[in-house]
Design a protein around this motif. Structure first.
Motif, PDB file in Angstrom:
ATOM      1  N   ASN A  99      -2.766   3.072  -5.248  1.00 32.64           N
ATOM      2  CA  ASN A  99      -1.324   3.055  -5.503  1.00 32.64           C
ATOM      3  C   ASN A  99      -1.021   3.926  -6.824  1.00 32.64           C
ATOM      4  O   ASN A  99      -0.454   4.743  -6.939  1.00 32.64           O
ATOM      5  CB  ASN A  99      -0.804   1.696  -5.669  1.00 32.64           C
ATOM      6  CG  ASN A  99      -0.427   1.030  -4.315  1.00 32.64           C
ATOM      7  OD1 ASN A  99      -0.810   1.639  -3.221  1.00 32.64           O
ATOM      8  ND2 ASN A  99       0.426  -0.029  -4.282  1.00 32.64           N
ATOM      9  N   LEU A 100      -1.982   3.503  -7.863  1.00 27.15           N
ATOM     10  CA  LEU A 100      -1.632   4.147  -9.217  1.00 27.15           C
ATOM     11  C   LEU A 100      -2.399   5.346  -9.290  1.00 27.15           C
ATOM     12  O   LEU A 100      -1.675   6.235  -9.968  1.00 27.15           O
ATOM     13  CB  LEU A 100      -2.619   3.147 -10.156  1.00 27.15           C
ATOM     14  CG  LEU A 100      -1.982   1.864 -10.359  1.00 27.15           C
ATOM     15  CD1 LEU A 100      -3.273   0.903 -11.279  1.00 27.15           C
ATOM     16  CD2 LEU A 100      -0.703   1.784 -11.022  1.00 27.15           C
ATOM     17  N   GLN A 101      -3.451   5.735  -8.528  1.00 23.82           N
ATOM     18  CA  GLN A 101      -3.771   7.130  -8.254  1.00 23.82           C
ATOM     19  C   GLN A 101      -2.756   7.970  -7.641  1.00 23.82           C
ATOM     20  O   GLN A 101      -2.705   9.279  -7.925  1.00 23.82           O
ATOM     21  CB  GLN A 101      -5.079   7.270  -7.691  1.00 23.82           C
ATOM     22  CG  GLN A 101      -6.178   6.664  -8.415  1.00 23.82           C
ATOM     23  CD  GLN A 101      -7.286   6.707  -7.448  1.00 23.82           C
ATOM     24  OE1 GLN A 101      -7.430   6.678  -6.408  1.00 23.82           O
ATOM     25  NE2 GLN A 101      -8.550   6.416  -8.148  1.00 23.82           N
ATOM     26  N   ARG A 102      -2.058   7.533  -6.720  1.00 23.24           N
ATOM     27  CA  ARG A 102      -0.767   8.425  -5.991  1.00 23.24           C
ATOM     28  C   ARG A 102       0.459   8.437  -6.997  1.00 23.24           C
ATOM     29  O   ARG A 102       1.493   8.987  -6.646  1.00 23.24           O
ATOM     30  CB  ARG A 102      -0.618   8.099  -4.729  1.00 23.24           C
ATOM     31  CG  ARG A 102      -0.221   6.468  -4.296  1.00 23.24           C
ATOM     32  CD  ARG A 102       0.189   6.490  -2.925  1.00 23.24           C
ATOM     33  NE  ARG A 102       0.384   5.081  -2.820  1.00 23.24           N
ATOM     34  CZ  ARG A 102       1.608   4.640  -2.689  1.00 23.24           C
ATOM     35  NH1 ARG A 102       2.728   5.290  -3.375  1.00 23.24           N
ATOM     36  NH2 ARG A 102       1.748   3.284  -2.352  1.00 23.24           N
ATOM     37  N   GLU A 128       0.880  -1.229  -0.040  1.00 22.93           N
ATOM     38  CA  GLU A 128       0.176   0.222  -0.145  1.00 22.93           C
ATOM     39  C   GLU A 128       0.850   1.221  -0.045  1.00 22.93           C
ATOM     40  O   GLU A 128       0.644   2.224  -0.484  1.00 22.93           O
ATOM     41  CB  GLU A 128      -1.115  -0.061   1.208  1.00 22.93           C
ATOM     42  CG  GLU A 128      -2.017  -1.084   1.063  1.00 22.93           C
ATOM     43  CD  GLU A 128      -2.846  -1.231   2.380  1.00 22.93           C
ATOM     44  OE1 GLU A 128      -2.396  -0.213   3.367  1.00 22.93           O
ATOM     45  OE2 GLU A 128      -3.800  -1.824   2.509  1.00 22.93           O
ATOM     46  N   THR A 129       2.034   1.215   0.699  1.00 21.17           N
ATOM     47  CA  THR A 129       2.916   2.399   0.815  1.00 21.17           C
ATOM     48  C   THR A 129       3.966   2.442  -0.145  1.00 21.17           C
ATOM     49  O   THR A 129       4.774   3.262  -0.128  1.00 21.17           O
ATOM     50  CB  THR A 129       3.558   2.342   2.384  1.00 21.17           C
ATOM     51  OG1 THR A 129       4.077   1.327   2.528  1.00 21.17           O
ATOM     52  CG2 THR A 129       2.343   2.575   3.153  1.00 21.17           C
ATOM     53  N   SER A 130       4.210   1.277  -1.080  1.00 22.02           N
ATOM     54  CA  SER A 130       5.227   1.245  -2.050  1.00 22.02           C
ATOM     55  C   SER A 130       4.969   2.063  -3.432  1.00 22.02           C
ATOM     56  O   SER A 130       3.914   2.298  -3.584  1.00 22.02           O
ATOM     57  CB  SER A 130       5.495  -0.163  -2.225  1.00 22.02           C
ATOM     58  OG  SER A 130       6.557  -0.135  -3.311  1.00 22.02           O
ATOM     59  N   SER A 131       6.030   2.456  -3.894  1.00 18.30           N
ATOM     60  CA  SER A 131       5.824   3.417  -5.077  1.00 18.30           C
ATOM     61  C   SER A 131       6.595   2.570  -6.401  1.00 18.30           C
ATOM     62  O   SER A 131       6.351   2.753  -7.235  1.00 18.30           O
ATOM     63  CB  SER A 131       6.892   4.494  -5.066  1.00 18.30           C
ATOM     64  OG  SER A 131       8.290   4.135  -4.774  1.00 18.30           O
ATOM     65  N   ASP A 132       6.543   1.102  -5.965  1.00 22.98           N
ATOM     66  CA  ASP A 132       7.210   0.380  -7.049  1.00 22.98           C
ATOM     67  C   ASP A 132       6.844  -1.107  -6.508  1.00 22.98           C
ATOM     68  O   ASP A 132       7.544  -1.817  -5.557  1.00 22.98           O
ATOM     69  CB  ASP A 132       8.513   0.282  -7.319  1.00 22.98           C
ATOM     70  CG  ASP A 132       9.134  -0.376  -8.522  1.00 22.98           C
ATOM     71  OD1 ASP A 132       8.372  -1.062  -9.137  1.00 22.98           O
ATOM     72  OD2 ASP A 132      10.311  -0.362  -8.778  1.00 22.98           O
ATOM     73  N   LEU A 169      -8.897  -1.490 -14.435  1.00 26.38           N
ATOM     74  CA  LEU A 169      -8.057  -0.735 -13.231  1.00 26.38           C
ATOM     75  C   LEU A 169      -7.250   0.269 -14.103  1.00 26.38           C
ATOM     76  O   LEU A 169      -7.245   1.479 -13.557  1.00 26.38           O
ATOM     77  CB  LEU A 169      -7.222  -1.585 -12.640  1.00 26.38           C
ATOM     78  CG  LEU A 169      -6.304  -1.083 -11.531  1.00 26.38           C
ATOM     79  CD1 LEU A 169      -7.015  -0.502 -10.345  1.00 26.38           C
ATOM     80  CD2 LEU A 169      -5.342  -2.129 -10.970  1.00 26.38           C
ATOM     81  N   GLN A 170      -6.891   0.399 -15.291  1.00 26.06           N
ATOM     82  CA  GLN A 170      -5.839   1.082 -15.865  1.00 26.06           C
ATOM     83  C   GLN A 170      -6.814   2.165 -16.505  1.00 26.06           C
ATOM     84  O   GLN A 170      -6.562   3.353 -16.668  1.00 26.06           O
ATOM     85  CB  GLN A 170      -5.247   0.260 -17.173  1.00 26.06           C
ATOM     86  CG  GLN A 170      -4.639   1.332 -18.273  1.00 26.06           C
ATOM     87  CD  GLN A 170      -3.298   2.089 -17.437  1.00 26.06           C
ATOM     88  OE1 GLN A 170      -2.851   1.720 -16.269  1.00 26.06           O
ATOM     89  NE2 GLN A 170      -3.074   2.819 -18.180  1.00 26.06           N
ATOM     90  N   ALA A 171      -8.095   1.820 -16.946  1.00 31.63           N
ATOM     91  CA  ALA A 171      -9.231   2.758 -17.498  1.00 31.63           C
ATOM     92  C   ALA A 171      -9.462   3.683 -16.459  1.00 31.63           C
ATOM     93  O   ALA A 171      -9.596   4.850 -16.711  1.00 31.63           O
ATOM     94  CB  ALA A 171     -10.314   1.926 -18.132  1.00 31.63           C
ATOM     95  N   ASP A 172      -9.799   3.310 -15.185  1.00 32.53           N
ATOM     96  CA  ASP A 172     -10.123   4.149 -14.151  1.00 32.53           C
ATOM     97  C   ASP A 172      -8.988   4.880 -13.637  1.00 32.53           C
ATOM     98  O   ASP A 172      -9.485   6.003 -13.078  1.00 32.53           O
ATOM     99  CB  ASP A 172     -10.660   3.165 -12.764  1.00 32.53           C
ATOM    100  CG  ASP A 172     -11.948   2.522 -13.509  1.00 32.53           C
ATOM    101  OD1 ASP A 172     -12.611   2.943 -14.439  1.00 32.53           O
ATOM    102  OD2 ASP A 172     -12.409   1.675 -12.799  1.00 32.53           O
ATOM    103  N   THR A 173      -7.634   4.640 -13.679  1.00 30.87           N
ATOM    104  CA  THR A 173      -6.714   5.175 -13.213  1.00 30.87           C
ATOM    105  C   THR A 173      -5.932   6.084 -14.150  1.00 30.87           C
ATOM    106  O   THR A 173      -4.919   7.256 -13.445  1.00 30.87           O
ATOM    107  CB  THR A 173      -5.932   4.538 -12.118  1.00 30.87           C
ATOM    108  OG1 THR A 173      -5.297   3.438 -13.050  1.00 30.87           O
ATOM    109  CG2 THR A 173      -6.665   3.909 -10.994  1.00 30.87           C
ATOM    110  N   SER A 174      -5.646   5.493 -15.114  1.00 30.34           N
ATOM    111  CA  SER A 174      -4.663   5.938 -16.172  1.00 30.34           C
ATOM    112  C   SER A 174      -3.294   5.770 -15.677  1.00 30.34           C
ATOM    113  O   SER A 174      -2.367   6.986 -15.748  1.00 30.34           O
ATOM    114  CB  SER A 174      -5.074   7.378 -16.694  1.00 30.34           C
ATOM    115  OG  SER A 174      -6.248   7.352 -17.382  1.00 30.34           O
ATOM    116  N   GLY A 175      -3.051   5.028 -14.744  1.00 30.30           N
ATOM    117  CA  GLY A 175      -1.751   5.144 -13.786  1.00 30.30           C
ATOM    118  C   GLY A 175      -0.791   4.362 -14.479  1.00 30.30           C
ATOM    119  O   GLY A 175      -0.949   3.867 -15.723  1.00 30.30           O
ATOM    120  N   ARG A 176       0.413   4.074 -13.879  1.00 29.47           N
ATOM    121  CA  ARG A 176       1.587   3.380 -14.379  1.00 29.47           C
ATOM    122  C   ARG A 176       1.479   1.910 -14.183  1.00 29.47           C
ATOM    123  O   ARG A 176       2.380   1.177 -13.333  1.00 29.47           O
ATOM    124  CB  ARG A 176       2.789   3.937 -13.692  1.00 29.47           C
ATOM    125  CG  ARG A 176       2.978   5.640 -13.931  1.00 29.47           C
ATOM    126  CD  ARG A 176       3.907   5.968 -12.959  1.00 29.47           C
ATOM    127  NE  ARG A 176       5.470   5.395 -13.030  1.00 29.47           N
ATOM    128  CZ  ARG A 176       6.614   5.279 -12.300  1.00 29.47           C
ATOM    129  NH1 ARG A 176       6.215   5.908 -11.038  1.00 29.47           N
ATOM    130  NH2 ARG A 176       7.618   4.852 -12.427  1.00 29.47           N
TER     131      ARG A 176
END
Length: 258
Positions: free
Chosen positions: A125-128, A99-103, A174-181
């Motif tokens: 995670n993806l949103q942040r 939850e707290t990881s960036s990778d 998940l990707q569509a909802d967040t547009s994250g990495r």
């Protein structure tokens, strides 16, 4: 010549030990004991001198025993807090670490349960701005690759393929909802383990490995955690994870899986 069973003679072992100054107390004890025996046998020295030599030998043996016991106790104490320890479940703080990881990099056949239970965690995670890599078995892989993970219900290969496709649909959402990495890949190789790789590029990197078993009751196990302190074992599994990623196929999350 006498051989100790490993190709090294007693005299060669003696030469090596003396050159390296190993076991000197043992050799001194042997020499004194033999000398005392000869003196006593031929009545060369008085009894008082022989008794003094025997007491000296006993003192050396007692000291050697204490030193050995101390070394064993120290190894036992260190063994409780060091080295790879097998587990029957994942570490209790794994979810918090994710939850707290960036990778985060996760490997599994379908990861169906992980995606269902941790969907919101991955979303946050993806949103942040965190990076999330997911590697699944290709649903078109052969039966051996699809069925490599032990499950209590022993699903058929086609059922597992259905789970993988559902996981791909969840990941596309998940990707569509967040547009994250979020990066997703699939492999046709038969995975030997599942993995959670957290904070991959940081000093506190954590690898949690679940070895896949065959026809085992309950979850596949053993499970074990590795950190940079585990040296070669950490690097061994890190390299395997990265090789799997490099040789897998990129999934286009904009195209819904069939």
């Amino acid at each position: 010549m006498l051989d100790e069973g490993d190709g090294v003679t007693v005299w060669e072992r003696l030469r090596q030990d003396l050159a390296a100054r190993r076991n000197l107390d043992v050799y001194a004890t042997v020499v004194v004991a033999l000398g005392t025996s000869i003196l006593a046998a031929f009545d060369i020295a008085p009894t008082s001198k022989i008794m003094s030599a025997i007491l000296a030998v006993l003192a050396v043996l007692a000291f050697s025993t204490l030193a050995t016991r101390s070394a064993v106790d120290e190894m036992a104490r260190g063994g409780r807090d060091a080295g790879v320890r097998f587990r029957t479940d994942f570490p209790g703080d794994l979810e918090t670490r994710r939850e707290t990881s960036s990778d985060v990099y996760i490997i599994g056949v379908s990861l169906s349960r992980a995606l269902e239970t941790s969907y919101q965690e991955f979303e946050q995670n993806l949103q942040r701005g965190a990076k999330l890599r997911i590697l699944l078995t290709d649903p078109e892989a052969d039966d051996a690759a699809v069925s490599t993970q032990n499950k209590p219900t022993r699903p058929r290969p086609d059922e597992i393929r259905g789970e993988i496709r559902q996981s791909l649909r969840l990941l596309a959402r998940l990707q569509a909802d967040t547009s994250g990495r979020l990066e997703v890949r699939t492999t046709t190789s038969a995975l030997k383990f599942g993995m959670n790789f957290v904070d991959a590029s940081k000093p506190n990197a954590l690898l949690c490995i679940q070895l896949y078993a065959f026809r085992q009751s309950g979850e596949s196990r053993p499970i074990f955690a590795l950190t940079l302190a585990d040296g070669a074992w950490f690097e061994c599994y890190r390299q395997q994870a990265e090789h799997l990623w490099a040789e897998s196929s990129v999934v286009d999350l904009t195209a819904a899986p069939v």
